[in-house]
Motif scaffolding. Structure first.
Motif: not given
Length: 284
Positions: A51, A58, A62, A82, A98-99
């Protein structure tokens, strides 16, 4: 997604993810990726979520995974990474956007998806991952211990964390000298040797192999690249094609390499079984 994770690129510990709203309890960095993802995945599936703080979607994904992980009570682990702080991991996993969420089981990527997804779809994906790995890993969910306290494995892990690939290989080989049937050491050494070789290969070798089918070295290198790109079927088919059109030493070399690549995976995987059948047909 099936393939190998390039651990050998993860040599220097990175700072832990920070900033407001950063996932905490499940944070993983380059410093503990090998322990919390690769080794832990030998016991239960590990869901790796890459993320960025610059992508609210993103971060929310999570958070969704954290809630679902709590609901599932240890059936799988979550590793929130990260991206900006851990670019070696991003590069090793060939992440394009991303993600990205990747399920790792038995030390190998199993399945993945890219982009934010609604919770029902995430739940369906997680259930499929858990079902696919049921009974195939060493652990038993929440009761499994994430780390191996065997000092021999600790020595190998420490060498790997310091970037001492030769030292890590020697440590695993020493374990096998004492215990030739130690499955964990065998698997770790096979993967390490593959990654050590494959990371040296220019991805451009795929185009070279496609343009020159008779170039055996290019074909084998291309297969390694395809495996790193989580395309084992393509890698296997490429080498099987070489087996079909060669003879003598070249055929033996291609067949031996293919058998080595098979050993990087669970032998019950459908794509491994299918490739073994294709190899048998090519040989006979």
């Amino acid at each position: 997604m099936s393939g190998a994770v390039d651990l050998s690129g993860l040599k220097q510990p990175a700072a832990a993810p920070g900033g407001a709203g950063a996932p905490g309890d499940h944070s993983v960095t380059e410093a503990d990726f090998e322990t919390k993802v690769i080794r832990r995945s030998m016991q239960v599936p590990v869901v790796v979520a890459l993320y960025s703080q610059r992508s609210p979607g993103s971060v929310e994904l999570v958070r969704t995974l954290e809630r679902l992980n709590a609901d599932d009570r240890g059936a799988w682990d979550l590793a929130a990474i990260e991206a900006e702080a851990n670019m070696n991991i991003v590069q090793a996993l060939r992440v394009q956007g991303i993600p990205t969420v990747i399920a790792v089981a038995g030390g190998q990527p199993l399945a993945d998806f890219e982009g934010a997804q609604p919770e029902p779809q995430v739940r369906q994906w997680l259930d499929a991952v858990v079902e696919a790995t049921a009974g195939k890993l060493e652990g038993n969910g929440a009761q499994a211990e994430p780390e191996n306290d065997d000092p021999r494995f600790v020595a190998a892990e420490n060498a790997l964390a310091e970037g001492d690939i030769a030292g890590a290989e020697a440590a695993y080989e020493a374990i096998l000298a004492e215990e030739p049937n130690n499955a964990e050491a065998k698997a770790a050494l096979r993967q390490l040797k593959f990654l050590t070789r494959a990371q040296q290969i220019d991805p451009g070798v795929v185009a070279t192999a496609d343009a020159d089918p008779g170039n055996l070295d290019a074909a084998l290198g291309a297969a390694d690249v395809e495996l790193l790109e989580q395309r084992p079927e393509a890698a296997f088919d490429r080498i099987i094609a070489v087996v079909k059109r060669t003879a003598g030493d070249d055929r033996d070399r291609a067949r031996t390499r293919l058998l080595e690549l098979f050993e990087l995976f669970d032998q019950a995987e459908p794509f491994v079984i299918a490739a073994r059948r294709k190899l048998a047909a090519a040989l006979y």
